[in-house]
Design an enzyme around this catalytic site. Structure first.
Site, mmCIF file in Angstrom:
data_model
loop_
_atom_site.group_PDB
_atom_site.id
_atom_site.type_symbol
_atom_site.label_atom_id
_atom_site.label_comp_id
_atom_site.label_asym_id
_atom_site.label_seq_id
_atom_site.Cartn_x
_atom_site.Cartn_y
_atom_site.Cartn_z
ATOM 1 N N LYS A 48 0.099 -14.810 7.037
ATOM 2 C CA LYS A 48 0.212 -13.612 7.889
ATOM 3 C C LYS A 48 -0.794 -13.630 9.038
ATOM 4 O O LYS A 48 -0.881 -12.681 9.803
ATOM 5 C CB LYS A 48 0.012 -12.350 7.033
ATOM 6 C CG LYS A 48 1.093 -12.122 6.008
ATOM 7 C CD LYS A 48 1.093 -10.677 5.529
ATOM 8 C CE LYS A 48 0.308 -10.492 4.277
ATOM 9 N NZ LYS A 48 0.368 -9.117 3.746
ATOM 10 N N LYS A 50 -3.770 -13.027 9.100
ATOM 11 C CA LYS A 50 -4.617 -11.826 9.025
ATOM 12 C C LYS A 50 -5.959 -12.215 8.436
ATOM 13 O O LYS A 50 -6.032 -12.816 7.365
ATOM 14 C CB LYS A 50 -3.974 -10.772 8.099
ATOM 15 C CG LYS A 50 -2.914 -9.906 8.719
ATOM 16 C CD LYS A 50 -2.552 -8.779 7.718
ATOM 17 C CE LYS A 50 -1.754 -7.681 8.373
ATOM 18 N NZ LYS A 50 -1.490 -6.550 7.462
HETATM 19 N N1 C2G Z 1 1.589 1.463 6.056
HETATM 20 C C1 C2G Z 1 1.993 2.768 6.342
HETATM 21 N N2 C2G Z 1 1.365 3.446 7.328
HETATM 22 C C2 C2G Z 1 0.354 2.878 8.034
HETATM 23 C C3 C2G Z 1 -0.070 1.565 7.735
HETATM 24 C C4 C2G Z 1 0.568 0.864 6.725
HETATM 25 O O1 C2G Z 1 2.925 3.302 5.709
HETATM 26 N N3 C2G Z 1 -0.245 3.599 9.020
HETATM 27 C C5 C2G Z 1 2.300 0.737 5.000
HETATM 28 C C6 C2G Z 1 2.950 -0.560 5.494
HETATM 29 O O2 C2G Z 1 4.207 -0.285 6.102
HETATM 30 C C7 C2G Z 1 3.088 -1.350 4.193
HETATM 31 C C8 C2G Z 1 1.855 -0.884 3.386
HETATM 32 O O3 C2G Z 1 1.385 0.334 4.002
HETATM 33 O O4 C2G Z 1 4.278 -0.967 3.507
HETATM 34 C C9 C2G Z 1 0.751 -1.915 3.388
HETATM 35 O O5 C2G Z 1 0.441 -2.208 4.739
HETATM 36 P P1 C2G Z 1 -0.406 -3.560 5.038
HETATM 37 O O6 C2G Z 1 -1.590 -3.573 4.169
HETATM 38 O O7 C2G Z 1 -0.535 -3.690 6.515
HETATM 39 O O8 C2G Z 1 0.605 -4.661 4.471
HETATM 40 P P2 C2G Z 1 1.397 -5.783 5.279
HETATM 41 O O9 C2G Z 1 0.446 -6.641 6.004
HETATM 42 O O10 C2G Z 1 2.480 -5.111 6.014
HETATM 43 O O11 C2G Z 1 1.940 -6.690 4.065
HETATM 44 O O12 C2G Z 1 5.195 -9.242 1.736
HETATM 45 C C10 C2G Z 1 4.950 -8.050 2.444
HETATM 46 C C11 C2G Z 1 3.546 -8.016 3.004
HETATM 47 O O13 C2G Z 1 2.594 -8.325 2.002
HETATM 48 C C12 C2G Z 1 3.252 -6.652 3.607
#
Ligand code: C2G
Length: 132
Positions: A48, A50
């Site tokens: 990712k 990240k």
């Molecule tokens: N999320 C949210 N609102 C935000 C930020 C994040 O609803 N303001 C949700 C994202 O949509 C996701 C969850 O919180 O469903 C986790 O977000 P992240 O930690 O950024 O995860 P991500 O990098 O999107 O990883 O295989 C799928 C990945 O592992 C998802």
């Protein structure tokens, strides 16, 4: 009663993460469960691109301490979702709608639900604001 699963990095845990997990758990109903699969440091970096501030062990411990979370697993590949759903008897797969449509291929295994993201907050913004 339904078993729910969701995936994420959950770096710099914030209100958007909490509201997503609470809404995901609510979809399972009174006697349901929520499994949260937290991305490993390797997966985040290599798959990712990240750079996490908080290491996986602590991200998983924070998520696991939440009242709405029943089980925490580790995400280390894009391909593990099908096996996770089968192995954990999952009824509902949930992600924020920034992933809208990306996991529809799982619809033969379980219900797939995309929930609206919480506006105005993200781990990336928190990093930028704090100069990390
Ligand atoms: N999320 C949210 N609102 C935000 C930020 C994040 O609803 N303001 C949700 C994202 O949509 C996701 C969850 O919180 O469903 C986790 O977000 P992240 O930690 O950024 O995860 P991500 O990098 O999107 O990883 O295989 C799928 C990945 O592992 C998802």
């Amino acid at each position: 009663m339904a078993n729910v699963i969701t995936y994420g990095t959950f770096d710099l845990f914030h209100i958007g993460h909490l509201k997503l997990l609470q809404r995901a758990r609510a979809l399972g109903g009174e006697n349901g469960t929520l499994t949260v699969v937290v991305s490993s440091d390797r997966f985040n970096l290599e798959e990712k691109q990240k750079h996490c501030v908080i290491p996986h062990r602590e991200r998983a411990e924070i998520v696991g301490a939440l009242k709405c979370v029943d089980k925490v697993l580790v995400e280390d590949s894009w391909e593990q979702k099908r096996k996770d759903i089968i192995d954990n008897n999952i009824d509902i797969f949930v992600m924020g709608d920034d992933w809208q449509g990306k996991f529809d291929f799982l619809k033969d295994l379980c219900e797939v639900v995309y929930l609206p993201r919480t506006p105005g907050v993200s781990s990336r913004d928190l990093k930028n604001k704090s100069g990390i």
